[in-house]
Design an enzyme around this catalytic site. Sequence first.
Site, PDB file in Angstrom:
ATOM      1  N   ARG A  97       0.859  -1.185   0.000  1.00  0.00           N
ATOM      2  CA  ARG A  97       0.000   0.000   0.000  1.00  0.00           C
ATOM      3  C   ARG A  97       0.891   1.229   0.000  1.00  0.00           C
ATOM      4  NH1 ARG A  97      -4.877  -0.153  -1.059  1.00  0.00           N
ATOM      5  NH2 ARG A  97      -5.227   1.711   0.188  1.00  0.00           N
ATOM      6  N   ASN A 107      11.621   0.938   4.005  1.00  0.00           N
ATOM      7  CA  ASN A 107      11.038  -0.048   3.101  1.00  0.00           C
ATOM      8  C   ASN A 107      12.161  -0.838   2.449  1.00  0.00           C
ATOM      9  OD1 ASN A 107       9.071  -1.320   1.420  1.00  0.00           O
ATOM     10  ND2 ASN A 107       9.600   0.093  -0.241  1.00  0.00           N
ATOM     11  N   HIS A 156      12.933  -2.670  -1.163  1.00  0.00           N
ATOM     12  CA  HIS A 156      12.445  -2.692  -2.545  1.00  0.00           C
ATOM     13  C   HIS A 156      13.357  -3.613  -3.351  1.00  0.00           C
ATOM     14  CE1 HIS A 156      10.524  -1.214  -6.178  1.00  0.00           C
ATOM     15  NE2 HIS A 156      11.726  -1.124  -6.711  1.00  0.00           N
ATOM     16  N   ASP A 198       9.581   8.386   2.111  1.00  0.00           N
ATOM     17  CA  ASP A 198       9.097   9.770   2.124  1.00  0.00           C
ATOM     18  C   ASP A 198       7.726   9.783   1.456  1.00  0.00           C
ATOM     19  OD1 ASP A 198       9.572   9.592  -0.567  1.00  0.00           O
ATOM     20  OD2 ASP A 198      11.263  10.985  -0.586  1.00  0.00           O
ATOM     21  N   GLU A 199       7.290  10.952   0.998  1.00  0.00           N
ATOM     22  CA  GLU A 199       5.918  11.014   0.489  1.00  0.00           C
ATOM     23  C   GLU A 199       5.803  10.592  -0.977  1.00  0.00           C
ATOM     24  OE1 GLU A 199       4.155  14.736   1.784  1.00  0.00           O
ATOM     25  OE2 GLU A 199       4.835  14.334   3.835  1.00  0.00           O
ATOM     26  N   ASP A 227       8.798   5.034  -3.622  1.00  0.00           N
ATOM     27  CA  ASP A 227      10.147   4.440  -3.581  1.00  0.00           C
ATOM     28  C   ASP A 227      11.229   5.507  -3.803  1.00  0.00           C
ATOM     29  OD1 ASP A 227       8.953   1.933  -3.225  1.00  0.00           O
ATOM     30  OD2 ASP A 227       8.854   1.555  -5.382  1.00  0.00           O
ATOM     31  N   ALA A 254      19.251 -11.914  -1.050  1.00  0.00           N
ATOM     32  CA  ALA A 254      20.018 -10.712  -0.676  1.00  0.00           C
ATOM     33  C   ALA A 254      19.189  -9.828   0.263  1.00  0.00           C
ATOM     34  CB  ALA A 254      20.431  -9.944  -1.927  1.00  0.00           C
TER      35      ALA A 254
HETATM   36  C1  GAR Z   1       9.957  -8.570  -1.436  1.00  0.00           C
HETATM   37  O1  GAR Z   1      10.643  -8.986  -2.574  1.00  0.00           O
HETATM   38  C2  GAR Z   1       9.998  -7.060  -1.298  1.00  0.00           C
HETATM   39  O2  GAR Z   1      11.207  -6.503  -1.726  1.00  0.00           O
HETATM   40  C3  GAR Z   1       8.870  -6.651  -2.217  1.00  0.00           C
HETATM   41  O3  GAR Z   1       7.864  -7.594  -1.976  1.00  0.00           O
HETATM   42  C4  GAR Z   1       8.450  -8.821  -1.569  1.00  0.00           C
HETATM   43  C5  GAR Z   1       7.829  -9.245  -0.273  1.00  0.00           C
HETATM   44  O4  GAR Z   1       8.256 -10.524   0.089  1.00  0.00           O
HETATM   45  N1  GAR Z   1       8.416  -5.334  -1.949  1.00  0.00           N
HETATM   46  C6  GAR Z   1       8.006  -4.492  -2.893  1.00  0.00           C
HETATM   47  O5  GAR Z   1       7.939  -4.794  -4.061  1.00  0.00           O
HETATM   48  C7  GAR Z   1       7.587  -3.124  -2.383  1.00  0.00           C
HETATM   49  N2  GAR Z   1       7.403  -2.232  -3.492  1.00  0.00           N
HETATM   50  P1  GAR Z   1       8.034 -11.070   1.564  1.00  0.00           P
HETATM   51  O6  GAR Z   1       6.561 -10.852   1.900  1.00  0.00           O
HETATM   52  O7  GAR Z   1       8.376 -12.518   1.479  1.00  0.00           O
HETATM   53  O8  GAR Z   1       8.948 -10.300   2.471  1.00  0.00           O
END
Ligand code: GAR
Length: 201
Positions: A90, A106, A108, A140-141, A144, A172
């Site tokens: 979200r 976060n 990413h 931030d607002e 990503d 990783a």
């Molecule tokens: C991870 O790969 C994370 O980097 C990505 O969702 C996956 C969650 O996996 N997050 C994003 O794409 C955020 N924009 P997990 O639930 O097994 O941690």
Amino acid sequence: MKRIGVLVSGRGSNLQALIDAARRGELGGEIAVVVSNVETAAGLERARRAGIPTAFRDHRGKKREAFDAEIVEILHAHRVDLVCLAGFMRLLSPVFVRAFPQRVVNIHPALLPAFPGKDAQRQAWEHGAKVSGPTVHIVDEGLDSGPIVAQEAVSVRSSDTPESLAERILEAEHRLYPRAVRTLLAGRWRIEGRRFLVEDE
Ligand code: GAR
């Protein structure tokens, strides 16, 4: 002991990496609560198994700000110092970000600022990038877009599919996120412009 709130929407493997690091005493803090917008998220079950308090709030049919205010209230009730997004799908409103200034991070699955948004591993693969990997950043607002705390390079192989690349990036992630959280909780850092600077590094 610093207190961490983790937000998840799904599988929760990054949450598990944080739980495991905390158990080994490597996180520099404890996970105080895990919150999800998906009632059936496997991440919630992982938290329950680890004996961590959980909360579910449905985002559907609510204005973004109203939903965010509910989550902020839970995090405040658990006296959280740092909020970790771990596959929380979200976008956060300014209401949320301003409640925890420079205290929301976060992970990413791409080397930002390349490939923000959804399906970042596939974006990197389709673009033909030779190196990708996870980024931990302050939220931030924007999307990503906050200051980068840590990154790890993952080579893209000719034989990779988006799935095999995502798998290596995920490995990783599990190394990177606990380390970055430890740095953040240690508090010996500052932000200058966009740059996240760690003392004595
Ligand atoms: C991870 O790969 C994370 O980097 C990505 O969702 C996956 C969650 O996996 N997050 C994003 O794409 C955020 N924009 P997990 O639930 O097994 O941690």
